[in-house]
Design a protein around this motif. Sequence first.
Motif, mmCIF file in Angstrom:
data_model
loop_
_atom_site.group_PDB
_atom_site.id
_atom_site.type_symbol
_atom_site.label_atom_id
_atom_site.label_comp_id
_atom_site.label_asym_id
_atom_site.label_seq_id
_atom_site.Cartn_x
_atom_site.Cartn_y
_atom_site.Cartn_z
ATOM 1 N N UNK A 166 75.330 114.619 -59.743
ATOM 2 C CA UNK A 166 75.471 115.309 -61.027
ATOM 3 C C UNK A 166 76.389 114.525 -61.965
ATOM 4 N N UNK A 167 77.504 114.026 -61.424
ATOM 5 C CA UNK A 167 78.446 113.257 -62.245
ATOM 6 C C UNK A 167 77.804 111.962 -62.740
ATOM 7 N N UNK A 168 76.986 111.341 -61.889
ATOM 8 C CA UNK A 168 76.319 110.098 -62.282
ATOM 9 C C UNK A 168 75.313 110.353 -63.399
ATOM 10 N N UNK A 228 73.573 110.213 -69.069
ATOM 11 C CA UNK A 228 73.117 110.986 -70.221
ATOM 12 C C UNK A 228 74.076 110.863 -71.407
ATOM 13 N N UNK A 229 75.310 110.495 -71.139
ATOM 14 C CA UNK A 229 76.292 110.351 -72.206
ATOM 15 C C UNK A 229 76.222 109.034 -72.954
ATOM 16 N N UNK A 285 68.474 104.845 -74.565
ATOM 17 C CA UNK A 285 68.215 105.850 -73.537
ATOM 18 C C UNK A 285 69.456 106.190 -72.734
ATOM 19 N N UNK A 286 69.560 107.446 -72.354
ATOM 20 C CA UNK A 286 70.594 107.878 -71.426
ATOM 21 C C UNK A 286 70.074 107.817 -70.006
ATOM 22 N N UNK A 287 69.547 106.657 -69.654
ATOM 23 C CA UNK A 287 68.921 106.450 -68.349
ATOM 24 C C UNK A 287 69.225 105.052 -67.856
#
Length: 468
Positions: free
Chosen positions: A97-99, A104-105, A78-80
Amino acid sequence: MNPWRNISLWMDQLEEPLQPRASLQADLQADVVVVGAGYTGLWTAYYLKRQAPQLRVVILEAETAGFGASGRNGGWLMGNLLGEDRLLAGLPTAERKAAFELLHGIPDEVAAVASREGIDCELQKGGVLYCAARYPEQEARLREHLGELRALGLGEDDYRWLAPNELTEQLRVANAYGALYSPHCATIQPARLARGLARCVEGLGVELYERSPVIDWQPGQVRTVHGRVTADWVVPAIEGYAATLAPLGNHQLPVQSLIVATEPLPADVWAGIGLERGQAFSEFSRQVTYGQRSRDDRLIFGARGGYRFGGRLRSDFNLTEDELGLRRYLMAELFPQLRNVRFTHSWGGNLGMARGFQPHMLRDTRNRIALAGGYGGEGVGASNLGGRTLADLILGRDSLLLRQPWVHPDSPVASLRRWEPEPCRWLGYNAIIRSFVHEDRVLADPRSPAWRRRLAQALAGRMESLMK
């Protein structure tokens, strides 16, 4: 047969012979000693050696690489991060947003490493489907959750509502009310990733000793029965096994998640289910169900497990009839055609839960300890983030990884929140879980009157809030 193959379907599928590596038989001096050859320990060693090849890194594993949760999980990458909404809500918009972009990456980062290092972990980035099914209250809760995600600044590219007819294009579950689709998730064969990483770090020069349980540790030194390792940094990468290294068990408790796998299903059955692109799926109840389709066409299906008094580890994962029955019931509610399907494998694992249900990545500068854990059920991806973060903390690098609210760059281990003493936590856990089971039974019964449905939801919601 090697008993390690009985750990899970994933370990059983490995082609390699699973011969144990040598155990530690002498005293060593290292730059970094890692306790545990699971994802966190292996990722930490990997990123350390990629950035500082000159370091001597030693890993001590009590059993074999992938023995713990890394070889037993449900295969969601997961990207979480557990509790990300609470952790990020108070940040300025740009930082939040950056976090989220960092989180997500995660699947893409793991995919890049797997490609670069030749690790075939059957990674498919098909996204995840959070389904509202079985009873209408799931739709209301899922839409409320979508509103919370939108308030955090996450848009259609991150989470998209699917009407029932749109959901059926990807997954066909009984009595569906809709779903949330997110692309930020992949599915993998977990044991292949763990074992592949172990071979990879050895190729980079990491010394990995198996069957070498740590019996004592202190700043700068860990000891096994036959040897000790003295090091500048100690990384206790043990997650669900924190109780084995006091005082870490005060801050991180083992809970279990339990999983079943069906026999390989024929093409006509899969035509009625879907999941052609490697999607992960769950339904939005507090039973925490999750699943995926394996490469050999099995349905992998799991649900919330349990907690043992005193934080005792569970070693016997032969599921009881009640445990198997619950998973069969939940799976059949979603896929009636599988009501009588044969289970070929069932297993479980100990995963680590931090107080407050928030993960941590910490550098205790005074005692030279670097620690990551408390991932909950999201450790496959979170451990990659943890390994990258611990490498930067140990190397003293400044990076975006270190400017996150779950990172404690100069804090003692004792600063982490402690769990309440027994019997409080055992009583609390069981009261919470019973409220979830009660809610699910009431809501799944269409004959339940409205007042009883509201009461069951209110009680479960209140009990869930105590977890945070």
